[in-house]
Design a protein around this motif. Structure first.
Motif, PDB file in Angstrom:
ATOM      1  N   GLU A 125       0.830  -1.213   0.000  1.00 23.23           N
ATOM      2  CA  GLU A 125       0.000   0.000   0.000  1.00 23.23           C
ATOM      3  C   GLU A 125       0.866   1.266   0.000  1.00 23.23           C
ATOM      4  O   GLU A 125       0.576   2.231  -0.705  1.00 23.23           O
ATOM      5  CB  GLU A 125      -0.950   0.000   1.193  1.00 23.23           C
ATOM      6  N   THR A 126       1.947   1.256   0.761  1.00 25.70           N
ATOM      7  CA  THR A 126       2.854   2.411   0.789  1.00 25.70           C
ATOM      8  C   THR A 126       3.489   2.610  -0.578  1.00 25.70           C
ATOM      9  O   THR A 126       3.566   3.734  -1.082  1.00 25.70           O
ATOM     10  CB  THR A 126       3.948   2.214   1.858  1.00 25.70           C
ATOM     11  N   ALA A 127       3.945   1.533  -1.194  1.00 26.45           N
ATOM     12  CA  ALA A 127       4.552   1.631  -2.521  1.00 26.45           C
ATOM     13  C   ALA A 127       3.543   2.141  -3.543  1.00 26.45           C
ATOM     14  O   ALA A 127       3.880   2.932  -4.426  1.00 26.45           O
ATOM     15  CB  ALA A 127       5.101   0.276  -2.951  1.00 26.45           C
ATOM     16  N   ARG A 128       2.292   1.705  -3.421  1.00 27.52           N
ATOM     17  CA  ARG A 128       1.244   2.178  -4.333  1.00 27.52           C
ATOM     18  C   ARG A 128       1.066   3.692  -4.186  1.00 27.52           C
ATOM     19  O   ARG A 128       1.026   4.426  -5.171  1.00 27.52           O
ATOM     20  CB  ARG A 128      -0.065   1.463  -4.044  1.00 27.52           C
ATOM     21  N   GLN A 129       0.986   4.171  -2.948  1.00 25.13           N
ATOM     22  CA  GLN A 129       0.778   5.597  -2.692  1.00 25.13           C
ATOM     23  C   GLN A 129       1.939   6.453  -3.183  1.00 25.13           C
ATOM     24  O   GLN A 129       1.738   7.552  -3.690  1.00 25.13           O
ATOM     25  CB  GLN A 129       0.572   5.847  -1.206  1.00 25.13           C
ATOM     26  N   TYR A 130       3.163   5.966  -2.995  1.00 23.40           N
ATOM     27  CA  TYR A 130       4.350   6.759  -3.322  1.00 23.40           C
ATOM     28  C   TYR A 130       5.014   6.341  -4.626  1.00 23.40           C
ATOM     29  O   TYR A 130       6.128   6.755  -4.911  1.00 23.40           O
ATOM     30  CB  TYR A 130       5.351   6.702  -2.168  1.00 23.40           C
ATOM     31  N   LYS A 131       4.320   5.504  -5.402  1.00 26.79           N
ATOM     32  CA  LYS A 131       4.842   5.018  -6.685  1.00 26.79           C
ATOM     33  C   LYS A 131       6.237   4.408  -6.513  1.00 26.79           C
ATOM     34  O   LYS A 131       7.178   4.757  -7.219  1.00 26.79           O
ATOM     35  CB  LYS A 131       4.843   6.121  -7.729  1.00 26.79           C
ATOM     36  N   GLY A 132       6.334   3.511  -5.552  1.00 24.89           N
ATOM     37  CA  GLY A 132       7.604   2.867  -5.244  1.00 24.89           C
ATOM     38  C   GLY A 132       7.632   1.404  -5.644  1.00 24.89           C
ATOM     39  O   GLY A 132       6.796   0.933  -6.424  1.00 24.89           O
ATOM     40  N   ILE A 133       8.587   0.703  -5.090  1.00 25.26           N
ATOM     41  CA  ILE A 133       8.824  -0.701  -5.405  1.00 25.26           C
ATOM     42  C   ILE A 133       8.898  -1.480  -4.101  1.00 25.26           C
ATOM     43  O   ILE A 133       9.682  -1.135  -3.220  1.00 25.26           O
ATOM     44  CB  ILE A 133      10.152  -0.852  -6.180  1.00 25.26           C
ATOM     45  N   VAL A 134       8.100  -2.534  -3.978  1.00 24.11           N
ATOM     46  CA  VAL A 134       8.136  -3.413  -2.810  1.00 24.11           C
ATOM     47  C   VAL A 134       9.063  -4.575  -3.142  1.00 24.11           C
ATOM     48  O   VAL A 134       8.928  -5.203  -4.188  1.00 24.11           O
ATOM     49  CB  VAL A 134       6.741  -3.979  -2.469  1.00 24.11           C
ATOM     50  N   ALA A 135       9.995  -4.843  -2.237  1.00 24.07           N
ATOM     51  CA  ALA A 135      10.948  -5.923  -2.479  1.00 24.07           C
ATOM     52  C   ALA A 135      11.226  -6.684  -1.193  1.00 24.07           C
ATOM     53  O   ALA A 135      10.952  -6.203  -0.091  1.00 24.07           O
ATOM     54  CB  ALA A 135      12.254  -5.347  -3.043  1.00 24.07           C
ATOM     55  N   GLY A 136      11.769  -7.870  -1.356  1.00 26.79           N
ATOM     56  CA  GLY A 136      12.150  -8.700  -0.225  1.00 26.79           C
ATOM     57  C   GLY A 136      13.278  -9.632  -0.630  1.00 26.79           C
ATOM     58  O   GLY A 136      13.735  -9.616  -1.773  1.00 26.79           O
ATOM     59  N   ARG A 137      13.720 -10.402   0.310  1.00 26.41           N
ATOM     60  CA  ARG A 137      14.713 -11.459   0.085  1.00 26.41           C
ATOM     61  C   ARG A 137      14.255 -12.639   0.916  1.00 26.41           C
ATOM     62  O   ARG A 137      13.559 -12.463   1.925  1.00 26.41           O
ATOM     63  CB  ARG A 137      16.100 -11.037   0.574  1.00 26.41           C
ATOM     64  N   PRO A 138      14.646 -13.845   0.546  1.00 28.64           N
ATOM     65  CA  PRO A 138      14.217 -15.007   1.328  1.00 28.64           C
ATOM     66  C   PRO A 138      14.552 -14.895   2.821  1.00 28.64           C
ATOM     67  O   PRO A 138      13.727 -15.238   3.658  1.00 28.64           O
ATOM     68  CB  PRO A 138      14.961 -16.171   0.671  1.00 28.64           C
ATOM     69  N   ASP A 139      15.737 -14.374   3.150  1.00 27.87           N
ATOM     70  CA  ASP A 139      16.100 -14.254   4.568  1.00 27.87           C
ATOM     71  C   ASP A 139      15.220 -13.237   5.286  1.00 27.87           C
ATOM     72  O   ASP A 139      14.879 -13.417   6.453  1.00 27.87           O
ATOM     73  CB  ASP A 139      17.588 -13.900   4.735  1.00 27.87           C
ATOM     74  N   LEU A 140      14.812 -12.179   4.590  1.00 25.85           N
ATOM     75  CA  LEU A 140      13.949 -11.175   5.197  1.00 25.85           C
ATOM     76  C   LEU A 140      12.506 -11.672   5.311  1.00 25.85           C
ATOM     77  O   LEU A 140      11.823 -11.394   6.285  1.00 25.85           O
ATOM     78  CB  LEU A 140      13.988  -9.878   4.392  1.00 25.85           C
ATOM     79  N   GLU A 141      12.072 -12.416   4.307  1.00 25.35           N
ATOM     80  CA  GLU A 141      10.706 -12.941   4.323  1.00 25.35           C
ATOM     81  C   GLU A 141      10.483 -13.883   5.502  1.00 25.35           C
ATOM     82  O   GLU A 141       9.392 -13.915   6.069  1.00 25.35           O
ATOM     83  CB  GLU A 141      10.397 -13.644   3.013  1.00 25.35           C
ATOM     84  N   LEU A 142      11.509 -14.611   5.887  1.00 24.16           N
ATOM     85  CA  LEU A 142      11.386 -15.486   7.058  1.00 24.16           C
ATOM     86  C   LEU A 142      11.067 -14.686   8.312  1.00 24.16           C
ATOM     87  O   LEU A 142      10.412 -15.184   9.224  1.00 24.16           O
ATOM     88  CB  LEU A 142      12.673 -16.284   7.274  1.00 24.16           C
ATOM     89  N   GLU A 143      11.524 -13.439   8.362  1.00 23.44           N
ATOM     90  CA  GLU A 143      11.266 -12.558   9.501  1.00 23.44           C
ATOM     91  C   GLU A 143      10.061 -11.653   9.262  1.00 23.44           C
ATOM     92  O   GLU A 143       9.796 -10.757  10.050  1.00 23.44           O
ATOM     93  CB  GLU A 143      12.492 -11.678   9.767  1.00 23.44           C
ATOM     94  N   LYS A 144       9.375 -11.866   8.134  1.00 25.01           N
ATOM     95  CA  LYS A 144       8.226 -11.039   7.756  1.00 25.01           C
ATOM     96  C   LYS A 144       8.629  -9.578   7.623  1.00 25.01           C
ATOM     97  O   LYS A 144       7.957  -8.676   8.104  1.00 25.01           O
ATOM     98  CB  LYS A 144       7.074 -11.226   8.741  1.00 25.01           C
ATOM     99  N   ARG A 145       9.775  -9.356   6.950  1.00 26.70           N
ATOM    100  CA  ARG A 145      10.301  -8.010   6.707  1.00 26.70           C
ATOM    101  C   ARG A 145      10.205  -7.702   5.223  1.00 26.70           C
ATOM    102  O   ARG A 145      10.595  -8.518   4.391  1.00 26.70           O
ATOM    103  CB  ARG A 145      11.777  -7.914   7.130  1.00 26.70           C
TER     104      ARG A 145
END
Length: 180
Positions: A125-145
């Motif tokens: 939602e933040t990326a949609r509002q600010y026309k940004g990019i949402v990204a992650g990495r497998p190690d971050l996804e494990l921490e729900k980051r």
């Protein structure tokens, strides 16, 4: 010994080449984070810090703490590191490496970093509002980051792009892999 299991790559399997552009270089084991002992030693250094220590000396101390740990050299001194590094660009690159390990290589170009049960939805939602990019990495996804970037750039290397609203697509571009 506790029955810890490691399914990811073993520490020290990844090696980073740190260079200063003047012909000096060193290969350092890259863990992707600081160890508990490294973080603790750096914290203890700052707790005992006295007034009058220069920024360069403080950085050199952090570098020395990391190198002592990674190379199993408990007697390594800051003077030895300064002598062997030999140039300020090398000290700067080594400090950047320490910072990278400390921040778990989250680029400074991150607009927002969210952690938690609804972090993914909030990041989208933040990326949609600010026309940004949402990204992650497998190690971050494990921490729900999840992280939101304002725009594309080389800092996206190693990240999975979940949604790209920077392309002016109202629903966001679909997931793409940008991993090495």
């Amino acid at each position: 010994m506790l029955p810890f299991k490691t399914t990811a790559t073993q520490q020290g399997e990844n090696i980073a080449l740190v260079e200063d552009g003047f012909g000096n270089s060193i290969e350092i084991p890259k863990y992707g984070c600081l160890t508990y002992n490294e973080e603790n030693a750096i914290s203890q250094y700052y707790i005992g810090l006295k007034d009058g220590v220069s920024r360069v000396d403080a950085r050199l101390s952090e570098i020395t703490i990391l190198l002592r740990s990674r190379f199993k050299l408990p007697e390594l001194t800051t003077d030895q590191v300064a002598d062997q590094a030999s140039t300020m660009p090398m000290i700067d690159r080594l400090y950047e490496f320490v910072l990278g390990e400390r921040t778990r290589w989250i680029p400074k170009e991150v607009l927002l970093e969210l952690t938690g049960e609804v972090a993914k939805e909030m990041a989208i939602e933040t990326a949609r509002q600010y026309k940004g990019i949402v990204a992650g990495r497998p190690d971050l996804e494990l921490e729900k980051r999840w992280v939101v970037f304002a725009k594309k750039g080389p800092w996206l290397e190693g990240f999975e792009i979940l949604k790209d609203f920077a392309e002016d697509e109202p629903m966001g571009k679909p997931l793409t892999r940008n991993l090495n």
